[in-house]
Design a protein around this motif. Structure first.
Motif, PDB file in Angstrom:
ATOM      1  N   LYS A 172       9.072  -5.565  -1.498  1.00  0.00           N
ATOM      2  CA  LYS A 172       8.092  -4.601  -1.992  1.00  0.00           C
ATOM      3  C   LYS A 172       6.793  -4.642  -1.210  1.00  0.00           C
ATOM      4  CE  LYS A 172       9.750  -3.550  -6.526  1.00  0.00           C
ATOM      5  NZ  LYS A 172       9.708  -3.742  -7.958  1.00  0.00           N
ATOM      6  N   ARG A 173       6.408  -5.818  -0.761  1.00  0.00           N
ATOM      7  CA  ARG A 173       5.138  -5.922  -0.031  1.00  0.00           C
ATOM      8  C   ARG A 173       5.266  -5.250   1.331  1.00  0.00           C
ATOM      9  NH1 ARG A 173      -0.108  -5.417   0.260  1.00  0.00           N
ATOM     10  NH2 ARG A 173      -1.178  -7.007   1.490  1.00  0.00           N
ATOM     11  N   LEU A 185       3.784  -7.234  -8.119  1.00  0.00           N
ATOM     12  CA  LEU A 185       4.737  -6.333  -7.471  1.00  0.00           C
ATOM     13  C   LEU A 185       6.026  -6.193  -8.261  1.00  0.00           C
ATOM     14  CD1 LEU A 185       4.360  -7.512  -3.795  1.00  0.00           C
ATOM     15  CD2 LEU A 185       3.806  -5.274  -4.667  1.00  0.00           C
ATOM     16  N   LEU A 186       6.277  -7.162  -9.141  1.00  0.00           N
ATOM     17  CA  LEU A 186       7.571  -7.169  -9.832  1.00  0.00           C
ATOM     18  C   LEU A 186       7.524  -6.316 -11.083  1.00  0.00           C
ATOM     19  CD1 LEU A 186       8.377 -10.953  -9.494  1.00  0.00           C
ATOM     20  CD2 LEU A 186       9.082  -9.085  -8.012  1.00  0.00           C
ATOM     21  N   LYS A 221      -0.243   0.999  -3.562  1.00  0.00           N
ATOM     22  CA  LYS A 221       0.260   2.198  -2.876  1.00  0.00           C
ATOM     23  C   LYS A 221       1.609   1.857  -2.260  1.00  0.00           C
ATOM     24  CE  LYS A 221      -4.012   4.047  -1.357  1.00  0.00           C
ATOM     25  NZ  LYS A 221      -4.704   3.252  -0.471  1.00  0.00           N
ATOM     26  N   LEU A 222       2.660   2.481  -2.758  1.00  0.00           N
ATOM     27  CA  LEU A 222       3.967   2.278  -2.158  1.00  0.00           C
ATOM     28  C   LEU A 222       4.257   3.479  -1.278  1.00  0.00           C
ATOM     29  CD1 LEU A 222       5.976   0.935  -5.211  1.00  0.00           C
ATOM     30  CD2 LEU A 222       4.816  -0.334  -3.435  1.00  0.00           C
ATOM     31  N   SER A 223       4.365   3.207   0.030  1.00  0.00           N
ATOM     32  CA  SER A 223       4.550   4.343   0.924  1.00  0.00           C
ATOM     33  C   SER A 223       6.011   4.695   1.043  1.00  0.00           C
ATOM     34  CB  SER A 223       3.971   3.995   2.298  1.00  0.00           C
ATOM     35  OG  SER A 223       4.939   4.200   3.292  1.00  0.00           O
ATOM     36  N   LEU A 262       7.229  -2.861   2.050  1.00  0.00           N
ATOM     37  CA  LEU A 262       7.246  -1.422   1.736  1.00  0.00           C
ATOM     38  C   LEU A 262       5.818  -0.920   1.560  1.00  0.00           C
ATOM     39  CD1 LEU A 262       9.109   0.980   0.981  1.00  0.00           C
ATOM     40  CD2 LEU A 262       9.017   0.189  -1.373  1.00  0.00           C
ATOM     41  N   GLN A 263       5.051  -1.706   0.817  1.00  0.00           N
ATOM     42  CA  GLN A 263       3.660  -1.361   0.556  1.00  0.00           C
ATOM     43  C   GLN A 263       2.853  -1.279   1.850  1.00  0.00           C
ATOM     44  OE1 GLN A 263       1.190  -4.348  -1.573  1.00  0.00           O
ATOM     45  NE2 GLN A 263       1.357  -2.947  -3.278  1.00  0.00           N
ATOM     46  N   LEU A 264       3.231  -2.082   2.833  1.00  0.00           N
ATOM     47  CA  LEU A 264       2.503  -2.101   4.091  1.00  0.00           C
ATOM     48  C   LEU A 264       3.047  -1.087   5.086  1.00  0.00           C
ATOM     49  CD1 LEU A 264       2.023  -5.958   4.513  1.00  0.00           C
ATOM     50  CD2 LEU A 264       0.248  -4.275   4.094  1.00  0.00           C
ATOM     51  N   GLY A 265       3.896  -0.176   4.605  1.00  0.00           N
ATOM     52  CA  GLY A 265       4.326   0.925   5.454  1.00  0.00           C
ATOM     53  C   GLY A 265       5.702   0.782   6.068  1.00  0.00           C
ATOM     54  N   PHE A 301      -0.069 -11.507   1.769  1.00  0.00           N
ATOM     55  CA  PHE A 301      -0.688 -10.950   0.571  1.00  0.00           C
ATOM     56  C   PHE A 301      -2.193 -10.804   0.676  1.00  0.00           C
ATOM     57  CE2 PHE A 301       2.726 -10.120  -2.224  1.00  0.00           C
ATOM     58  CZ  PHE A 301       3.763 -10.883  -1.721  1.00  0.00           C
ATOM     59  N   LYS A 323      12.439 -10.489  -3.535  1.00  0.00           N
ATOM     60  CA  LYS A 323      12.033  -9.281  -4.252  1.00  0.00           C
ATOM     61  C   LYS A 323      10.601  -8.903  -3.901  1.00  0.00           C
ATOM     62  CE  LYS A 323      15.038 -10.112  -8.258  1.00  0.00           C
ATOM     63  NZ  LYS A 323      15.153 -10.799  -9.547  1.00  0.00           N
ATOM     64  N   LYS A 324       9.715  -9.905  -3.900  1.00  0.00           N
ATOM     65  CA  LYS A 324       8.308  -9.626  -3.606  1.00  0.00           C
ATOM     66  C   LYS A 324       8.132  -9.212  -2.147  1.00  0.00           C
ATOM     67  CE  LYS A 324       6.380 -12.851  -7.008  1.00  0.00           C
ATOM     68  NZ  LYS A 324       5.573 -14.054  -7.199  1.00  0.00           N
TER      69      LYS A 324
END
Lengths: 295, 603
Positions: free
Chosen positions: B121-122, A218-219, A175-177, B124-127, B85, B117-118
């Motif tokens: 995105k992580r 994620l990549l 889930k990408l918020s 972002l994924q966590l809000g 993670f 990069k990771k």
């Protein structure tokens, strides 16, 4: 069935093809059903249908293929990949396939060395040849009929492999918020339950048993790209503002530049040769011939 | 009348970094200084030093993270990385956070900036709410990571000041104005310390030696293993680690904390007009700043310059920027400011980076400024000496209580007249255990390579030059356990000059414990390398790999060798295994994914 190491409660797939005698196949399936009992599950699939059946990934503990006595089933790369996909991590596949011992044949039958390689290529590990035997008369007949191969150099190989214990290429919903924030004062506050979970998790930083996501997931393909080499170059200051005349110059620039070259003598551009290295100009640094002696 | 800005108490910025060689830390500290000039209260911390439980309360965070090794996080963010993670972290955890990620990496490696990069995105994924797209600094750019960092910083401040505008009446503090140092330095009375406080404090009881508490290992022997006439001095060095509690297995790594040579220390003190015997204490300028963890207090100037300040490192842009503030000489100041500016970076690279000029040498070129450096700025000016990693070259089963390493002494010429020397290798080579009790601070770290648990699995090892070190350990360990499936490909220049370990290997071959293939590149007209030997022995390799489930290991120089070896292996897979080129490539990838093909290479 002790022979195949199947336990009660397991989910097993039995894969067959047109060469498997029907009676033997039925006996095998009954035997496997009895082994797994009421809590287990047995799926029976034709090898050519297997990719199309689209079983749920990582759903089988054991897969048996081509093991029906008399079978001459072959396993393509597509089938092996499908087997690897639907096996559970740590799950086992046991298959039998005829192989030729002489290479360089056009029969489409794998060579003895190619079979283990094919399993490894599909992502299976602990690939082991369990048995290698000459064909029974029945099997030889089957091969002649179904594969059209007349040669005498066949063996039937029983081989097993396992799916690695980590989920290679497994997928889970990410889930990408993309919630937007407009100002610092308008920030949402953290839900107390969320805060509690986070704090609780953070209280034990050394827990090695925690389940972790695979960060590689994620990549995407953009992330795997490398920068364009041209973008890594810095324009050299020496080249800036340099005029170059064309080969067949008609505007007189070539003559002008010739004159400049003749009249210029090596001389220190800045007069700072006697100072430390930091103060010497580019000319001093690049061309030892142009250095004036230190004062 | 402008829009009233947020109160000063709300102007807080957290900068978290993960740094292996110090570049990410230096960049994080630069961002911290720029933040201070914009009236932010700023904290700059290593990720593993930060209490991650607080992260959900942070409103504004900048992450500066290097990628190291084979796409791995630096040591000082490994714990954070494993936490980040965890599957059980709720997706709205960081909904209060505005953040930006700056990555430092090298695009000549396949996993370029994977950590940044990771991370982007992580979070972002966590809000989290990203202020900018992830920035990817690249060592391969002619101007290094700054080519990306400079423009990114301009964009970052634009975004941050839009969210947190300067309160009315306050301006950005000009870069000409000097910021206060992180610590103030207080000299102590002459007789307050009678002996030089040693870096080598006794380790707290029952704790394993670590970076903060290294073990003072006695050097037992220091032997040159290349011929005297050979251009490279390679040493086999043995340390006594009995009583340290240290254990290790083949593939593990020993970290060694080096020090500066006495001549350099003396020259530095003279240039800065420092009395080496004076004792001092440090106090943080801002409450909440921790004291430097790796420096025991109180200590002497001599100790600081010998064990802590990295005066032999190539100075960075931030060094010249800070130095310019102390200059009393106009000519020097102008040059220093030029080296600090974006336009002056090419000049700086030509002066410093390309010839690998040291900090000490640079100070020599700015005599007026150097003699005016206030001592309290030393820790802001010069970074800490970083430890160096060496693959352990021996097994505890064969040499209990000992650690052996292979060290190639680094020495090369650039256009500067004095040759460049590796700090750690030169220091180790200078130590003579026969002339007294020699102690070296060290600790052990888990290595990247793991050898198979199943005793029947054969191993194929490819390790030219000092890359062979972890394989010497693995072979000793496996032979001690009776395992015979050992195949080594070793390459060097000449059989008579740098074939170290020749006697050991040949004995094992005779006893049937080792298959050895050597490539001496300069013993004949044409160059012969390990990759040639790989191709020549394709059938054996195929049998080991495909028939016996062998594991392959690669160790050594990262420049051309790994690609050449991979090519040779693929050619073997095609010829012996009958695989197509794409199948061969996929086969190698499958081996990598299942950890049957492991490599540890360095540049």
């Amino acid at each position: 069935m002790e022979e195949f190491g199947i336990a009660a409660g397991q989910r097993v797939a039995v894969v067959w093809d047109g060469s498997s005698p029907v009676g033997a196949l039925k006996r095998l399936v009954d035997s496997v059903r009895a082994s797994v009992g009421a809590d287990g599950r047995v799926a029976v699939e034709n090898v050519n249908q297997l990719p199309r059946s689209a079983h749920k990934e990582s759903s089988f503990d054991v897969i048996l293929s081509g093991v029906v006595p008399g079978s001459a089933a072959q396993h393509s790369a597509e089938v092996l990949a499908e087997i690897a996909r639907i096996l559970k991590p740590g799950g086992r596949v046991l298959l039998k396939e005829p192989v030729v011992t002489e290479s360089d044949n056009n029969s489409g039958i794998k060579t003895a060395a190619k079979l283990p390689a094919a399993l490894t290529l599909s992502g299976l590990v602990e690939v082991k040849e369990l048995q290698k035997e000459p064909l029974t008369a029945e099997e030889a007949q089957s091969v002649r009929e179904h594969l059209g191969y007349q040669g005498n150099d066949l063996l039937i190989v029983q081989i097993e492999g396992r799916k690695p214990n980590f989920e290679v290429g497994s997928s889970s919903q990410l889930k990408l918020s993309f919630a937007k924030k407009t100002s610092p004062s308008g920030k949402p506050s953290v839900d107390p339950a969320t805060a509690k979970l986070w704090t609780l998790s953070a209280s034990d930083m050394n827990d090695e048993e925690m389940d972790l996501l695979d960060s590689d997931e994620l990549l995407d393909s953009e992330d795997l790209k490398k920068p364009d080499p041209a973008s890594l170059r810095a324009p050299s200051c020496k080249e800036k503002g340099k005029k170059k005349a064309c080969k067949n110059c008609t505007c007189g620039l070539a003559e002008e530049l010739e004159q400049e070259k003749k009249s210029s003598q090596p001389r220190s551009a800045c007069g700072n040769c006697y100072l430390g290295d930091a103060f010497r100009c580019a000319t001093w640094r690049e061309d030892p011939a142009k250095r004036e002696p230190a004062a | 009348m402008g829009v009233p800005g947020p109160l000063m108490t709300e102007r807080r910025l957290l900068i978290l970094f993960g740094s292996q060689t110090g570049t990410a830390q230096d960049t994080a500290e630069r961002i911290g200084r720029e933040a201070k000039r914009r009236h932010f209260q700023c904290r700059v911390e290593a990720l593993d030093s930060y209490d991650v439980a607080n992260l959900i309360n942070e409103l504004l965070v900048v992450f500066v993270c290097a990628t190291t090794g084979q796409g791995d996080p630096p040591d000082n963010m490994k714990m954070f990385w494993r936490f980040l993670f965890r599957k059980n972290l709720p997706p709205t955890s960081l909904c209060q956070m505005d953040y930006a990620v700056l990555g430092l990496g090298d695009s000549s490696y396949p996993k370029f900036n994977f950590i940044a990069k990771k991370l982007h995105k992580r979070v972002l994924q966590l809000g989290g709410n990203p202020l900018l797209p992830v920035a990817l600094g690249d060592d391969q750019h002619d101007l290094g990571p700054d080519a990306v960092v400079d423009p990114w910083l301009l964009a970052l401040w634009d975004k941050i000041l839009a969210l947190y505008p300067l309160p009315p009446g306050l301006e950005v503090i000009s870069p000409d104005v000097r910021l206060p140092p992180r610590y103030t330095l207080h000299y102590l009375a002459e007789d307050s310390l009678h002996s030089d406080s040693s870096l080598l404090q006794p380790t707290p009881a029952r704790a394993l030696p670590s970076e903060l508490h290294p073990f003072a290992a006695r050097m037992v022997s220091n032997q040159r293993v290349t011929a005297e006439s050979h251009f490279q001095d390679v040493r086999l060095i043995e340390f006594d680690v009995t009583g340290s509690g240290i254990t290790f297995s083949a593939g593990d790594v020993v970290m060694i904390q080096p020090q500066n040579c006495p001549e350099d220390v003396q020259q530095f003190c003279q240039l800065l007009r420092l009395d080496p015997d004076k004792c001092f204490l440090l106090k943080p300028t801002e409450p909440g700043t921790a004291l430097p963890a790796h420096l025991l207090q109180p200590c002497t100037i001599r100790h600081l310059v010998t064990h802590y300040l990295d005066i032999s490192c190539v100075p960075r842009r931030s060094f010249f920027e800070l130095l310019s503030h102390f200059s009393t000489n106009e000519l020097e100041r102008e040059k220093l400011q030029e080296f600090s500016s974006a336009q002056g970076q090419e000049e700086l690279y030509s002066y410093c980076n390309r010839p690998r000029r040291t900090t000490l040498e640079a100070l020599w070129d700015f005599p007026h400024t150097t003699s005016a450096i206030p001592p309290e700025y030393l820790l802001d000016l010069i970074p800490r000496i970083r430890p160096r990693a060496f693959s352990i070259a021996s097994s505890m089963l064969v040499h209990p209580g000992r650690i052996q390493i292979l060290v190639a002494v680094v020495r090369y010429k650039t256009r500067l007249s004095r040759p460049r020397r590796g700090l750690c290798s030169t220091w180790l080579a200078s130590l003579n255990p026969e002339q007294g009790d020699v102690r070296v601070p060290l600790w052990v770290k888990k290595g990247g390579m793991k050898f198979p648990a199943d005793p029947d699995t054969p191993v194929i090892m490819i390790g030219p030059g000092t890359g062979v070190a972890p394989f010497r350990a693995a072979i000793q360990e496996r032979v001690a356990q009776g395992q015979k499936g050992n195949c080594l490909f070793f390459g060097c220049r000449q059989k008579s000059k740098d074939f170290y370990c020749q006697a050991e290997w040949e004995e094992l071959v005779t006893k049937g414990f080792l298959m050895l293939f050597t490539a001496f590149s300069r013993d004949q007209e044409e160059k012969v390398y390990v990759q040639h030997r790989i191709r020549e022995n394709g059938r054996l390799l195929w049998e080991l790999l495909n028939g016996q489930g062998a594991h392959i290991y690669l160790s050594g120089n990262a420049k051309q060798m790994p690609a050449a070896v991979a090519e040779a292996l693929q050619s073997v897979l095609q010829l012996e295994g009958g695989l197509s080129p794409s199948e061969a490539e996929e086969y190698l990838s499958a081996l990598e994914r299942s950890q049957r093909f492991q490599s540890e290479t360095w540049s």
